[in-house]
Design a protein around this motif. Structure first.
Motif, short mmCIF file in Angstrom:
data_model
loop_
_atom_site.label_atom_id
_atom_site.label_comp_id
_atom_site.label_asym_id
_atom_site.label_seq_id
_atom_site.Cartn_x
_atom_site.Cartn_y
_atom_site.Cartn_z
N GLY A 380 16.03 -32.09 -34.38
CA GLY A 380 17.21 -32.94 -34.21
C GLY A 380 18.43 -32.12 -33.83
N ALA A 381 18.67 -31.06 -34.58
CA ALA A 381 19.85 -30.23 -34.34
C ALA A 381 19.74 -29.51 -33.00
N LEU A 382 18.52 -29.04 -32.68
CA LEU A 382 18.28 -28.33 -31.44
C LEU A 382 18.55 -29.25 -30.24
N ALA A 383 18.02 -30.49 -30.33
CA ALA A 383 18.20 -31.47 -29.24
C ALA A 383 19.68 -31.78 -29.05
N ALA A 384 20.39 -31.94 -30.16
CA ALA A 384 21.82 -32.27 -30.07
C ALA A 384 22.58 -31.10 -29.41
#
Ligand code: ZN
Length: 424
Positions: A380-384
């Motif tokens: 999630g954090a990586l995609a954001a």
């Protein structure tokens, strides 16, 4: 190393080379003579480097229509070799070399090795293809010219690659990024990492993410990864390489002129901005290039390198101008997305872009492979993070989704990365 120490000396060499090239092509090639006549420019008109702009462009289509000896500017008796590269459509591109061209190619390739700190004490495993394709023979000639010991193994055969790398105490490995990773992982599996003597790895012809580089360096214990550039039309690999600073590719500006042009208007882009590489050779006899549109995208890096070399630099290649797509009125090159990913840790360099239209509005989804070592919980954090970076750099906001490592389709040189499912 190059025979110039200042920009002024370089410009004098370039003008001399440009004047020679235009006169040589005009005299020796029916194709170029017709083109120059059509454009109303003769060799005498080339009085300064700015006169380059008066010359007509040459394209891959011109190479195709001149098959099998396109751009030939010397009698057949003077050609001593041909090389070929796969054309994107139809026949392959074949280029003819004179003895001087072969020697010049060896000399610039030797400079690449010198730039990478390779010398007589080195043992160089050349794990790239030999034959019609220019890679292997170029790597070998340059290697021998700097007095290093060539191990001309060619690609594939992982067993033999690992065996020779260890037994011969090889210090420099030349291959593609995926091959380097494969070998590094294989050495790890066999518990041989401690016996590897590699100092440097020279990579050609493939985009490689930062994560992939770090993994290769980590597993092999090598200190440096260098990127070598080049294409068959321009001798072959060896047209430029990065130095120990790894801050851009130094290119041999005394052998060819590099223009960075807007692919639509064919006008120069401001220095430092991305555009298409257009190349004019300064010494090439067999098949000189005059404003040849490479379709490769990059940008010039302003200023002098920290290494002190007077050679100018361009950035890593950012994909091909033909691959451009338009999303919500923004021109986007896949290479811009690859560039964002190459600066992101935790992802591989494989990605797909899927364009759809929903309710009359264009949507863009970017699928990115997670690095094999990365924890899916962080998706999630990586995609954001990737989405924000794309938004900042490219001014569009895609949906970003992480997928498993090795789950996106792989193919040879021309991976399809953009899937446009919009209608109309
Ligand atoms: Zn440098």
């Amino acid at each position: 190393m190059p025979a110039f120490t200042s920009e002024k000396e370089l410009r004098a060499l370039q003008l001399e080379g440009l004047q020679w090239t235009v006169a040589h092509a005009y005299r020796g090639s029916d194709f170029y003579r017709a083109r120059f006549d059509e454009a109303g420019v003769s060799p005498d008109d080339i009085q300064g480097l700015d006169d380059l702009r008066r010359l007509p462009f040459t394209t891959a289509a011109d190479l195709a229509s001149g098959y099998p000896f396109p751009l030939r500017s010397v009698p057949f008796e003077r050609l001593v070799r041909i090389h070929a590269s796969s054309g994107t459509t139809g026949k392959r591109k074949i280029l003819g070399y004179t003895q001087k061209d072969v020697d010049d190619w060896r000399d610039i390739f030797a400079r690449c090795y010198e730039m990478a700190g390779v010398g007589p004490a080195d043992r160089v495993q050349i794990a790239v293809g030999y034959g019609l394709w220019t890679a292997g023979v170029g790597f070998q000639a340059g290697c021998e010219a700097v007095g290093a010991m060539a191990v001309p193994i060619g690609p594939g055969n992982l067993d033999l690659q690992c065996e020779l790398l260890i037994d011969l105490e090889v210090t420099v490995l030349c291959c593609t990024a995926s091959m380097a990773l494969l070998m590094a992982e294989e050495l790890g599996k066999r518990g041989l990492n401690d016996q590897v003597k590699l100092r440097s790895i020279i990579l050609g012809s493939e985009v490689c993410s930062q994560a992939m580089r770090e993994r290769i360096l980590d597993l092999t214990g090598a200190e440096h990864i260098y990127d070598i550039t080049g294409m068959t039309e321009l001798y072959g690999p060896g047209a430029g390489i990065d130095c120990r600073e790894h801050d851009g590719i130094h290119y041999w500006a005394d052998y060819y002129l590099l223009e960075i042009l807007d692919p639509d208007t064919l006008q120069p882009v401001p220095e430092g901005e991305m555009g298409e590489m257009v190349v004019t050779t300064l010494r090439k006899e067999g098949a000189p290039l005059v404003r040849y549109r490479t379709r490769d995208l990059t940008r010039l890096i302003p200023g002098r390198c920290a290494c002190g070399s007077p050679l100018p630099r361009h950035d890593r290649l950012m994909g091909r101008s033909d691959d451009m797509f338009i999303f919500r009125a923004v021109n986007i090159y896949p290479g811009q997305i690859a560039d964002v990913l190459s600066r992101t840790s935790g992802v591989s360099c494989e990605y797909n872009v899927v364009l759809t239209r929903e309710g009359g509005k264009d949507q863009m989804k970017v699928l990115v492979e997670r690095d094999p070592e990365a924890d899916p919980a962080a998706d999630g954090a990586l995609a954001a993070g990737i989405r924000d970076r794309i938004q900042k750099d490219i001014m569009v906001t895609p949906e970003v989704q992480l997928v498993d490592y090795a789950s996106l389709p792989r193919s040879e040189r021309k991976s399809k990365r953009v899937y446009d499912q919009r209608e109309g």
